[in-house]
Design an enzyme around this catalytic site. Structure first.
Site, mmCIF file in Angstrom:
data_model
loop_
_atom_site.group_PDB
_atom_site.id
_atom_site.type_symbol
_atom_site.label_atom_id
_atom_site.label_comp_id
_atom_site.label_asym_id
_atom_site.label_seq_id
_atom_site.Cartn_x
_atom_site.Cartn_y
_atom_site.Cartn_z
ATOM 1 N N GLY A 1 -2.720 4.653 8.115
ATOM 2 C CA GLY A 1 -1.866 3.482 8.178
ATOM 3 C C GLY A 1 -1.370 3.285 9.605
ATOM 4 O O GLY A 1 -1.607 4.122 10.483
ATOM 5 N N GLY A 2 -0.719 2.181 9.835
ATOM 6 C CA GLY A 2 -0.043 1.954 11.111
ATOM 7 C C GLY A 2 -0.932 1.643 12.297
ATOM 8 O O GLY A 2 -0.476 1.705 13.438
ATOM 9 N N MET B 1 -11.952 -4.497 5.699
ATOM 10 C CA MET B 1 -11.131 -3.549 6.459
ATOM 11 C C MET B 1 -10.778 -4.191 7.801
ATOM 12 O O MET B 1 -11.662 -4.566 8.568
ATOM 13 C CB MET B 1 -11.889 -2.244 6.718
ATOM 14 C CG MET B 1 -12.028 -1.302 5.528
ATOM 15 S SD MET B 1 -10.506 -0.868 4.674
ATOM 16 C CE MET B 1 -9.495 -0.172 5.965
ATOM 17 N N GLY C 1 -8.662 5.244 7.070
ATOM 18 C CA GLY C 1 -8.192 6.624 7.254
ATOM 19 C C GLY C 1 -6.709 6.764 7.547
ATOM 20 O O GLY C 1 -6.114 7.774 7.203
ATOM 21 N N ASP D 1 -7.068 -5.626 4.576
ATOM 22 C CA ASP D 1 -6.379 -4.340 4.502
ATOM 23 C C ASP D 1 -6.363 -3.659 5.870
ATOM 24 O O ASP D 1 -7.404 -3.286 6.391
ATOM 25 C CB ASP D 1 -7.118 -3.458 3.479
ATOM 26 C CG ASP D 1 -6.479 -2.093 3.302
ATOM 27 O OD1 ASP D 1 -5.303 -1.928 3.647
ATOM 28 O OD2 ASP D 1 -7.174 -1.190 2.790
ATOM 29 N N GLY D 2 -5.164 -3.513 6.412
ATOM 30 C CA GLY D 2 -4.980 -2.793 7.676
ATOM 31 C C GLY D 2 -4.339 -3.675 8.732
ATOM 32 O O GLY D 2 -4.876 -4.730 9.079
ATOM 33 N N GLY D 3 -3.161 -3.272 9.181
ATOM 34 C CA GLY D 3 -2.498 -4.032 10.239
ATOM 35 C C GLY D 3 -1.956 -5.380 9.802
ATOM 36 O O GLY D 3 -1.695 -6.255 10.637
ATOM 37 N N GLY E 1 0.889 -1.834 4.280
ATOM 38 C CA GLY E 1 1.544 -0.539 4.112
ATOM 39 C C GLY E 1 2.769 -0.423 4.990
ATOM 40 O O GLY E 1 3.909 -0.617 4.545
ATOM 41 N N SER E 2 2.547 -0.167 6.280
ATOM 42 C CA SER E 2 3.663 0.058 7.211
ATOM 43 C C SER E 2 4.621 -1.123 7.276
ATOM 44 O O SER E 2 5.833 -0.929 7.404
ATOM 45 C CB SER E 2 3.138 0.310 8.621
ATOM 46 O OG SER E 2 2.123 1.264 8.602
ATOM 47 N N SER F 1 0.857 -1.192 0.000
ATOM 48 C CA SER F 1 0.000 0.000 0.000
ATOM 49 C C SER F 1 0.888 1.236 0.000
ATOM 50 O O SER F 1 1.671 1.447 0.934
ATOM 51 C CB SER F 1 -0.899 0.008 1.241
ATOM 52 O OG SER F 1 -1.524 1.279 1.344
ATOM 53 N N HIS G 1 -1.612 -1.211 -3.928
ATOM 54 C CA HIS G 1 -2.853 -0.734 -3.330
ATOM 55 C C HIS G 1 -2.752 0.792 -3.195
ATOM 56 O O HIS G 1 -1.782 1.309 -2.639
ATOM 57 C CB HIS G 1 -2.992 -1.421 -1.968
ATOM 58 C CG HIS G 1 -4.247 -1.132 -1.230
ATOM 59 N ND1 HIS G 1 -5.354 -1.954 -1.278
ATOM 60 C CD2 HIS G 1 -4.555 -0.123 -0.384
ATOM 61 C CE1 HIS G 1 -6.298 -1.455 -0.494
ATOM 62 N NE2 HIS G 1 -5.845 -0.342 0.060
ATOM 63 N N MET H 1 -8.447 9.097 -0.297
ATOM 64 C CA MET H 1 -9.281 9.586 0.817
ATOM 65 C C MET H 1 -9.703 11.023 0.539
ATOM 66 O O MET H 1 -8.903 11.821 0.042
ATOM 67 C CB MET H 1 -8.487 9.537 2.125
ATOM 68 C CG MET H 1 -7.895 8.166 2.426
ATOM 69 S SD MET H 1 -7.166 8.118 4.067
ATOM 70 C CE MET H 1 -6.282 6.554 3.982
#
Ligand code: DX5
Ligand code: ZN
Length: 233
Positions: free
Chosen positions: A155-156, A148, A153, A183-185, A205-206, A16, A41, A45
């Protein structure tokens, strides 16, 4: 399903770019392609659906040739009110898929139809506290079901545990030609449980771009999923 669409159902780790250096998107995407990543990705937003503003279709345009020349794809995640208003411009910019929130549009059937007619792969997603059953009908028309695993909103954030209960439900709803994305974490501690729960598109992402060597971080995540039994595209 044509070869060009097969990436939706393959097992993939998808970087991401939200966690990348906003001043160096091209270079940061190229580095990850050198490491083997092919699906990127792209988090859009609007400051309304979520409190944050990121970027728009120009970022997709800036990356599209590089990514497509190497057989890659740009997967846009719209955290935007009435996202169908923007489908045509993202398609023109070179987006391959366009995933929209069930909470952000009044008629999800119509919105997915607009996305499909624009030539992109239509996807639907839902916030962590929206019941999976809310997308049961939309799943008939979508080729990507995105779960989700944090609030949209930022990352991280910390991975929400209930995701591993929700993913098998989403997988049951998915068409055979649809992917299921988490998506997320998603990170070393969570990626295998998310894959085992039914996600084949593992977005991080992170855990990639905030690491000292993003290419190596990507390869380490891929290796974990492979060791858990996945054939990675
Ligand atoms: C959050 C975004 C995610 C984000 C994930 O709103 O939709 O795609 O990039 O970031 P990490 O992997 O850092 O949780
Ligand atoms: Zn996202």
């Amino acid at each position: 399903m044509s070869r060009s669409d097969a990436w939706v159902t393959e097992v993939q780790v998808c970087p991401s770019i939200l966690a990348a250096d906003f001043g160096a998107f091209r270079a940061q995407v190229r580095d990850l392609m050198d490491a083997g990543a092919r699906t990127f990705h792209v988090d859009v937003m609007d400051g309304h659906f979520v409190p944050v503003i990121t970027f728009g279709h120009e970022v997709v345009s800036a990356l599209a040739d590089d990514v497509h020349d190497r057989g890659g794809s740009l997967a846009v995640h719209m955290m935007v009110e009435q996202p169908e208003r923007f489908a045509a411009e993202y398609a023109k910019a070179g987006a391959d898929s366009f995933t929209i929130h069930i909470e952000a549009t009044r008629d999800i059937h119509l919105a997915l139809q607009i996305v499909e007619e624009s030539g992109m792969i239509p996807g639907v997603t839902l916030n962590p506290a929206t019941p999976v059953s809310a997308v049961a009908e939309a799943a008939r028309y979508a080729r990507n079901l995105l779960c989700m695993s944090v609030s949209p909103g930022w990352g991280g954030q910390k991975f929400i545990k209930a995701t591993t209960d929700r993913l098998p439900e989403l997988r049951k709803l998915a068409r055979p030609d649809a992917g299921v994305e988490a998506d997320g974490g998603i990170a070393a501690e969570t990626i295998v449980e998310v894959y085992k729960a039914g996600a084949n598109r593992l977005t991080a992402g992170s855990a990639i771009y905030k690491q000292p060597d993003p290419g190596q971080a990507y390869l380490d995540l891929v290796e974990q999923v492979r060791a858990a039994g996945a054939t990675i595209a």
